[in-house]
Scaffold this active site. Structure first.
Site, PDB file in Angstrom:
ATOM      1  N   ARG A   1     -11.347  12.213  15.083  1.00  8.42           N
ATOM      2  CA  ARG A   1     -10.703  11.064  14.454  1.00  8.42           C
ATOM      3  C   ARG A   1     -11.549  10.649  13.251  1.00  8.42           C
ATOM      4  NH1 ARG A   1      -6.813  12.634  16.885  1.00  8.42           N
ATOM      5  NH2 ARG A   1      -5.996  11.655  18.766  1.00  8.42           N
TER       6      ARG A   1
ATOM      7  N   ALA B   1      -5.315 -12.875  -2.056  1.00  9.50           N
ATOM      8  CA  ALA B   1      -5.982 -12.292  -0.897  1.00  9.50           C
ATOM      9  C   ALA B   1      -7.398 -11.920  -1.280  1.00  9.50           C
ATOM     10  CB  ALA B   1      -5.218 -11.059  -0.422  1.00  9.50           C
TER      11      ALA B   1
ATOM     12  N   GLU C   1     -11.059 -17.713  -1.610  1.00 13.80           N
ATOM     13  CA  GLU C   1     -10.233 -16.772  -2.369  1.00 13.80           C
ATOM     14  C   GLU C   1      -9.123 -17.480  -3.140  1.00 13.80           C
ATOM     15  OE1 GLU C   1     -10.623 -13.668  -3.134  1.00 13.80           O
ATOM     16  OE2 GLU C   1     -12.313 -13.221  -1.828  1.00 13.80           O
TER      17      GLU C   1
ATOM     18  N   GLU D   1     -16.532 -11.159 -11.558  1.00 12.37           N
ATOM     19  CA  GLU D   1     -16.793 -10.242 -12.661  1.00 12.37           C
ATOM     20  C   GLU D   1     -15.910  -9.011 -12.493  1.00 12.37           C
ATOM     21  OE1 GLU D   1     -18.479  -8.797 -16.118  1.00 12.37           O
ATOM     22  OE2 GLU D   1     -18.900 -10.753 -15.229  1.00 12.37           O
TER      23      GLU D   1
ATOM     24  N   GLU E   1     -12.660  -8.941 -12.512  1.00 14.94           N
ATOM     25  CA  GLU E   1     -11.369  -9.261 -11.895  1.00 14.94           C
ATOM     26  C   GLU E   1     -10.421  -9.783 -12.970  1.00 14.94           C
ATOM     27  OE1 GLU E   1     -10.127 -11.152  -7.698  1.00 14.94           O
ATOM     28  OE2 GLU E   1     -11.422 -12.441  -8.887  1.00 14.94           O
TER      29      GLU E   1
END
Length: 187
Positions: free
Chosen positions: A42, A81, A97, A143, A145
């Site tokens: 997995r 988000a 946020e 920074e 964004e």
């Protein structure tokens, strides 16, 4: 309840290794014992978790963001988000946020559920909130964004979803989780 106390489908980790240690994501490869006794491999990503916020303006419109998402090489419309910092409470993260990305603070917060967006390859969980009684105080983007902030009525948002203009899974799932709260029916 659909989940039993003892899960006959459970896979047991035998051993494993971390094969990638990134800034945000960690990739693991484990050997597991299957329910029939055989073994399998997995591979999965560990993620620190995140929040998603359905922020409702006094006029009833929903705050959304448009931002470029590099893996798909295009911009998307989505709810605000962000990632949960180590040791951070989920509502604290949601408040941070919302403020950083949209410039709004909310007086009323309601947790409406948890979603797991990538169960086949990640342990990521996203905590969904509805935020009301908003006040604009100014954004504090990180920074690097870059966002466009927009607001849509619920009818406009429904039309955008139907037209394929809003396809972000966390946004769609959060709106579904919040449907009773948004309709005035409580949690």
């Amino acid at each position: 309840m659909l989940i039993q106390n003892e899960d006959s489908l459970e896979e047991t980790r035998l051993n494993g290794e971390q094969v990638f240690d990134g800034v945000l994501l960690k990739v693991h490869r484990d050997q597991v014992r299957l329910p029939d006794g055989k073994t399998a491999v997995r591979e999965y990503i560990t993620h620190p978790g995140a929040v998603v916020i359905i922020a409702i303006l006094p006029d009833g419109r929903v705050i959304l963001e448009r931002q470029f998402r590099y893996p798909l090489r295009r911009s998307f419309i989505e709810l605000p988000a962000g990632k949960i910092d180590p040791g951070e409470a989920i509502e604290t993260c949601a408040r941070r946020e919302l403020r950083e990305e949209t410039g709004y603070e909310a007086a009323h917060w309601q947790h409406v559920g948890t979603l797991h967006p990538c169960i086949g390859y990640s342990n990521e969980r996203i905590e969904a909130f509805v935020a009301r009684e908003l006040t604009y105080v100014g954004h504090q983007w990180d920074e690097g964004e870059f966002l466009e902030i927009l607001s849509l009525s619920f009818d406009e948002l429904d039309a955008a979803v139907s037209a394929g203009e809003v396809t972000d899974g966390k946004s769609l799932a959060a709106l579904y989780l919040a449907r009773k709260v948004l309709a005035g029916g409580g949690a």
